[in-house]
Design a protein around this motif. Structure first.
Motif, PDB file in Angstrom:
ATOM      1  N   ASN A 125       0.809  -1.222   0.000  1.00 17.47           N
ATOM      2  CA  ASN A 125       0.000   0.000   0.000  1.00 17.47           C
ATOM      3  C   ASN A 125       0.840   1.270   0.000  1.00 17.47           C
ATOM      4  OD1 ASN A 125       0.966  -0.172   2.568  1.00 17.47           O
ATOM      5  ND2 ASN A 125      -1.003   0.127   3.594  1.00 17.47           N
TER       6      ASN A 125
ATOM      7  N   GLU B 230       0.476   6.597   0.395  1.00 22.00           N
ATOM      8  CA  GLU B 230      -0.218   5.367   0.787  1.00 22.00           C
ATOM      9  C   GLU B 230      -1.609   5.300   0.149  1.00 22.00           C
ATOM     10  OE1 GLU B 230      -0.538   4.704   5.044  1.00 22.00           O
ATOM     11  OE2 GLU B 230      -2.348   3.501   4.723  1.00 22.00           O
ATOM     12  N   LYS B 231      -1.900   4.159  -0.408  1.00 22.74           N
ATOM     13  CA  LYS B 231      -3.243   3.833  -0.910  1.00 22.74           C
ATOM     14  C   LYS B 231      -3.258   2.322  -1.112  1.00 22.74           C
ATOM     15  CE  LYS B 231      -6.623   5.003  -4.492  1.00 22.74           C
ATOM     16  NZ  LYS B 231      -6.952   5.838  -5.640  1.00 22.74           N
ATOM     17  N   GLU B 232      -4.427   1.698  -1.169  1.00 19.45           N
ATOM     18  CA  GLU B 232      -4.422   0.256  -1.458  1.00 19.45           C
ATOM     19  C   GLU B 232      -3.871   0.024  -2.867  1.00 19.45           C
ATOM     20  OE1 GLU B 232      -7.957   1.469  -3.571  1.00 19.45           O
ATOM     21  OE2 GLU B 232      -7.177   2.007  -1.606  1.00 19.45           O
ATOM     22  N   ASN B 233      -3.087  -1.023  -3.019  1.00 14.29           N
ATOM     23  CA  ASN B 233      -2.460  -1.341  -4.311  1.00 14.29           C
ATOM     24  C   ASN B 233      -1.779  -0.101  -4.901  1.00 14.29           C
ATOM     25  OD1 ASN B 233      -1.721  -2.886  -6.467  1.00 14.29           O
ATOM     26  ND2 ASN B 233      -3.739  -2.921  -7.442  1.00 14.29           N
ATOM     27  N   ALA B 234      -0.978   0.560  -4.062  1.00 15.84           N
ATOM     28  CA  ALA B 234      -0.473   1.905  -4.373  1.00 15.84           C
ATOM     29  C   ALA B 234       0.345   1.980  -5.656  1.00 15.84           C
ATOM     30  CB  ALA B 234       0.361   2.413  -3.199  1.00 15.84           C
TER      31      ALA B 234
ATOM     32  N   ASN C  33      -1.973   1.532  -8.789  1.00 14.06           N
ATOM     33  CA  ASN C  33      -2.935   2.635  -8.861  1.00 14.06           C
ATOM     34  C   ASN C  33      -2.253   3.957  -9.207  1.00 14.06           C
ATOM     35  OD1 ASN C  33      -5.494   1.538  -8.464  1.00 14.06           O
ATOM     36  ND2 ASN C  33      -5.133   1.328  -6.263  1.00 14.06           N
TER      37      ASN C  33
ATOM     38  N   ASP D  76       6.562  -2.847  -5.535  1.00 15.98           N
ATOM     39  CA  ASP D  76       6.494  -2.646  -4.075  1.00 15.98           C
ATOM     40  C   ASP D  76       7.901  -2.573  -3.484  1.00 15.98           C
ATOM     41  OD1 ASP D  76       3.747  -2.744  -4.203  1.00 15.98           O
ATOM     42  OD2 ASP D  76       3.608  -4.852  -3.608  1.00 15.98           O
TER      43      ASP D  76
END
Ligand code: GDP
Length: 138
Positions: free
Chosen positions: A3, A77-81, A84, A121
């Motif tokens: 994230n 930060e974000k889900e599946n950063a 996305n 990641d």
């Protein structure tokens, strides 16, 4: 799927005064700022940051450009950063980037494409650690 991603607002966009608007768009896009600083890369810093590209034809040009003025480094930060954020900024070449993406809006050409975005990641962590100590991450 992590994230965290890492971005830089590149020298062309900082010089053009787009820093505030780009950060605003990132936040509006659901990316939370976890760390941020304005700084400047030395030639050595830029060579180290882009070491994976050292064999590419444009490496020296890229290093010169990235050390040509201040940049803004940001951990987001974000889900599946990672995925996305790469969608959010658009293709490497602003001319090929989708409408409404950061690179389409603020990029000048394939090199001066306004922003960096981590490609994995693992690199998001390496790149964040390049700029931020633990006490600079929130
Ligand atoms: P990204 O992951 O979309 O940033 O693209 P790459 O990892 O392929 O390239 C890293 C950076 O090198 C890009 O963001 C550009 O600033 C620069 N770059 C990529 N392709 C070229 C090119 O053909 N010429 C030049 N001068 N710079 C390039």
């Amino acid at each position: 799927m992590g994230n965290i991603t890492f971005t830089m607002i590149k020298p062309n966009a900082v010089k053009s005064g787009y820093t505030g608007e780009i950060i605003q768009r990132m936040v509006a896009g659901g990316f939370k700022v976890r760390a941020m600083k304005m700084t400047e890369l030395s030639v050595k810093d830029a060579q180290r940051f882009y070491a994976v590209h050292s064999e590419r034809s444009f490496f020296n040009e890229l290093v010169e450009f990235m050390s040509s003025g201040p940049i803004v480094a940001i951990m987001l930060e974000k889900e599946n950063a990672v995925e996305n954020f790469r969608k959010f900024i658009g293709a490497t070449d602003p001319a090929k980037a989708d409408e409404g993406t950061i690179r389409k809006l603020f990029g000048e050409n394939v090199q001066s494409n306004a922003v960096h975005g981590s490609d994995s990641d693992e690199n998001a962590v390496i790149e964040s650690n390049f700029f931020f100590s633990e006490r600079e991450k929130f």
